[in-house]
Scaffold this motif. Structure first.
Motif, short mmCIF file in Angstrom:
data_model
loop_
_atom_site.label_atom_id
_atom_site.label_comp_id
_atom_site.label_asym_id
_atom_site.label_seq_id
_atom_site.Cartn_x
_atom_site.Cartn_y
_atom_site.Cartn_z
N LYS A 1 0.82 -1.22 0.00
CA LYS A 1 0.00 0.00 0.00
C LYS A 1 0.85 1.27 0.00
N HIS A 2 2.10 1.18 0.50
CA HIS A 2 2.98 2.34 0.50
C HIS A 2 3.51 2.62 -0.89
N PHE A 3 3.61 1.57 -1.74
CA PHE A 3 4.25 1.77 -3.04
C PHE A 3 3.29 1.53 -4.20
N ASN A 4 2.01 1.39 -3.90
CA ASN A 4 0.99 1.24 -4.92
C ASN A 4 1.34 0.10 -5.88
N MET A 5 1.74 -1.06 -5.32
CA MET A 5 2.24 -2.17 -6.12
C MET A 5 1.10 -2.97 -6.74
N SER A 6 1.34 -3.44 -7.91
CA SER A 6 0.42 -4.36 -8.59
C SER A 6 1.24 -5.32 -9.42
N LEU A 7 0.70 -6.50 -9.65
CA LEU A 7 1.42 -7.51 -10.41
C LEU A 7 1.48 -7.10 -11.87
N GLU A 8 2.70 -6.99 -12.42
CA GLU A 8 2.86 -6.52 -13.78
C GLU A 8 2.94 -7.70 -14.75
N GLU A 9 3.03 -7.38 -16.02
CA GLU A 9 3.04 -8.37 -17.11
C GLU A 9 4.29 -9.26 -17.04
N TYR A 10 4.05 -10.52 -17.31
CA TYR A 10 5.17 -11.47 -17.33
C TYR A 10 6.01 -11.23 -18.59
N MET A 11 7.36 -11.22 -18.41
CA MET A 11 8.26 -10.96 -19.53
C MET A 11 9.35 -12.03 -19.55
N GLU A 12 9.85 -12.28 -20.74
CA GLU A 12 10.95 -13.22 -20.93
C GLU A 12 12.03 -12.58 -21.79
N GLU A 13 13.27 -12.94 -21.44
CA GLU A 13 14.42 -12.50 -22.23
C GLU A 13 15.11 -13.75 -22.78
N THR A 14 15.40 -13.71 -24.07
CA THR A 14 16.10 -14.83 -24.71
C THR A 14 17.49 -14.37 -25.11
N HIS A 15 18.49 -15.12 -24.65
CA HIS A 15 19.88 -14.77 -24.93
C HIS A 15 20.60 -15.97 -25.54
N SER A 16 21.50 -15.70 -26.45
CA SER A 16 22.31 -16.77 -27.06
C SER A 16 23.43 -17.17 -26.12
N LEU A 17 23.70 -18.45 -26.12
CA LEU A 17 24.82 -18.98 -25.33
C LEU A 17 25.98 -19.22 -26.28
N VAL A 18 27.09 -18.56 -26.02
CA VAL A 18 28.25 -18.65 -26.90
C VAL A 18 29.47 -19.04 -26.08
N LYS A 19 30.23 -20.00 -26.60
CA LYS A 19 31.46 -20.40 -25.93
C LYS A 19 32.53 -20.63 -26.99
N ASP A 20 33.64 -20.02 -26.79
CA ASP A 20 34.74 -20.07 -27.77
C ASP A 20 34.24 -19.70 -29.17
N LYS A 21 33.45 -18.61 -29.21
CA LYS A 21 32.91 -18.07 -30.46
C LYS A 21 32.00 -19.05 -31.19
N LYS A 22 31.48 -20.05 -30.43
CA LYS A 22 30.61 -21.06 -31.01
C LYS A 22 29.25 -20.99 -30.34
N ASN A 23 28.18 -20.95 -31.15
CA ASN A 23 26.82 -20.89 -30.62
C ASN A 23 26.47 -22.25 -30.06
N ILE A 24 26.25 -22.32 -28.75
CA ILE A 24 26.00 -23.62 -28.11
C ILE A 24 24.55 -23.77 -27.68
N GLY A 25 23.73 -22.74 -27.88
CA GLY A 25 22.33 -22.84 -27.52
C GLY A 25 21.75 -21.50 -27.13
N THR A 26 20.59 -21.53 -26.46
CA THR A 26 19.93 -20.30 -25.99
C THR A 26 19.46 -20.49 -24.57
N ILE A 27 19.25 -19.38 -23.88
CA ILE A 27 18.72 -19.41 -22.52
C ILE A 27 17.57 -18.42 -22.43
N VAL A 28 16.50 -18.82 -21.81
CA VAL A 28 15.33 -17.98 -21.61
C VAL A 28 15.23 -17.65 -20.12
#
Length: 473
Positions: free
Chosen positions: A122-149
């Motif tokens: 009540k002090h910060f007028n909080m409400s549950l906001e929209e769910y969000m996802e970030e997708t990032h590439s996983l790279v190791k030794d300049k090689k694409n090894i997958g993605t992470i969400v």
């Protein structure tokens, strides 16, 4: 509706304090919360980057993601309240922190519910906001090894510690404002009281003066310059009014004496003629005439003084040699002085040319030299000096007469004032000669003062500004 100065000052000071507190609180709260929110967002990004690095480190070049330790990612997901999903290069899911984001949503709703119960929401007028996802590439030794969400809700970076800090910060602003308000109220009351108390005393003194008690004085001592000056001004006014009242009473007494003496003489003489005691003779009629002349002179002096007070004197200024004019005036007085074995001398700077009213100058010098003559002792001396100085012109008239008592010096130029030593009928005038002289001197922009010691003589000093000096053509 009139308001007391104390109440007005208190309210004004209090309003100023409240305004300052509100402005300072708003600006401070806005800046601090804004910076803190930016800090939380940056911290959230750092968490995500840390998870990405962790996931990349778990990849093995030989086995890939098949045998990596999932506990560390799961621990991150639980501790940081995030949804984490890892896919290999082929798009296969190798790690999932939950069955779906709805599970994470339920977890967030539970957390928000707890916060609302604790009063934080009540002090910060909080409400549950929209769910969000970030997708990032996983790279190791300049090689694409997958993605992470990485999934989260808009308020997910507002963890329990962050909300507690914000709530504590706002509570501190409110508490500081309340303390400052109380402090400001106390200070305003003290300041108002310090200003009011001396003003009340000064007002009481002024009211007593208005009721006729001119002997009253303000005893206020204050470190405030304006109040100290006001107290001094009230005392000066009281002293001036008291002196004027004394002079008024003395004037009434002197005028009654001046008028009664010739009237009594005339009445006595006329009664003697009516009763047949005296025979009407030329000498007795001459006595009547002399007394009438005294009354006429008194009335003329009163009329002249009234003219001086009606308006500024009209001066007919001309250019003339002041040195030569003073010599002529002194020469005209020599017979009068020598007749009674008195001496009049001069010490005059030569060729001092001025722009003045010559007739008014003659009247000034006539009044001073006649006044000096009246109060000379046997074989008296009068010295007239003229000096041209940097500041202007100085004329002094010195005598070795009876002098003026110290108690009378402050009033010597007041109208109708005469010292006790000048009340002899043969010498005492009407008491306005020096008043007229002062007005004539001041009309030329000058000032007159006197130095005297009883029994040793007096020195009248005339000081004129250098603006009246002009060059001889």
């Amino acid at each position: 509706m009139k308001m007391s100065l104390m109440k007005k000052l208190s309210i004004s000071f209090l309003l100023t304090v409240i305004g300052a507190i509100l402005i300072a609180s708003f600006v401070s709260n806005y800046m601090v919360i804004r910076k803190f929110n930016n800090y939380l967002v940056d911290e959230h990004k750092e968490k995500v980057n840390k998870i990405i690095v962790t996931a990349q480190d778990l990849y093995n070049d030989t086995t890939g993601f098949s045998n990596f330790n999932k506990d560390e990612l799961l621990r991150y997901a639980v501790l940081e309240e995030l949804y984490i999903q890892v896919k290999d290069a082929n798009g296969n899911v190798v790690f999932d922190s939950g069955n779906s984001h709805l599970q994470h949503k339920n977890m967030m709703e539970t957390m928000m519910g707890n916060m609302m119960k604790n009063g934080m929401g009540k002090h910060f007028n909080m409400s549950l906001e929209e769910y969000m996802e970030e997708t990032h590439s996983l790279v190791k030794d300049k090689k694409n090894i997958g993605t992470i969400v990485v999934g989260y809700f808009g308020t997910s970076y507002l963890n329990q510690g962050a909300l507690t800090f914000k709530m504590t910060l706002n509570h501190s602003f409110i508490l500081s404002g309340f303390i400052a308000l109380v402090f400001g109220l106390g200070v305003s009351f003290i300041l108002a009281k310090q200003l009011m108390n001396p003003l009340v005393k000064i007002t009481k003194t002024a009211n007593e003066m208005r009721e006729g008690n001119l002997a009253v004085r303000s005893e206020v001592k204050s470190k405030t310059k304006e109040i100290e000056e006001l107290s001094a001004s009230i005392n000066y006014l009281a002293e001036t009014l008291e002196n004027q009242e004394m002079l008024r009473k003395r004037l009434t007494s002197d005028m009654a004496h001046e008028i009664r003496t010739p009237l009594t003489t005339l009445k006595t003489h006329v009664e003697a003629l009516l009763d047949g005691i005296w025979e009407p003779t030329e000498e007795r009629f001459q006595s009547f005439y002399d007394e009438i002349e005294r009354l006429t002179d008194l009335v003329d002096n009163l009329r002249n003084l009234a003219k001086l007070e009606q308006a500024d004197l009209k001066l007919n200024k001309t250019k003339f040699n002041l040195s030569g004019e003073l010599e002529k005036i002194i020469l005209s007085f020599e017979p009068l002085y020598s007749k009674n074995n008195h001496i009049i001398t001069s010490n005059i700077d030569e060729n001092v040319w001025v722009q003045m009213d010559k007739d008014k100058l003659k009247q000034i010098m006539h009044n001073l030299l006649s006044n000096g003559y009246k109060y000379l002792k046997s074989q008296g001396k009068v010295l007239v000096e003229l000096k041209k100085e940097k500041e202007g012109i100085c004329i002094k008239v010195k005598d070795n007469g009876i002098g003026i008592p110290e108690k009378d010096l402050p009033y010597i130029f007041e109208r109708f004032y005469r010292t006790d030593l000048s009340r002899d009928k043969s010498t005492g005038g009407s008491g306005i000669g020096l008043t007229i002289t002062k007005s004539l001197v001041e009309s030329h922009g000058g000032k007159i003062s006197v130095e005297s010691k009883e029994g040793e003589g007096s020195t009248f000093i005339l000081e004129f500004p250098k603006g009246i000096i002009c060059e001889n053509e």
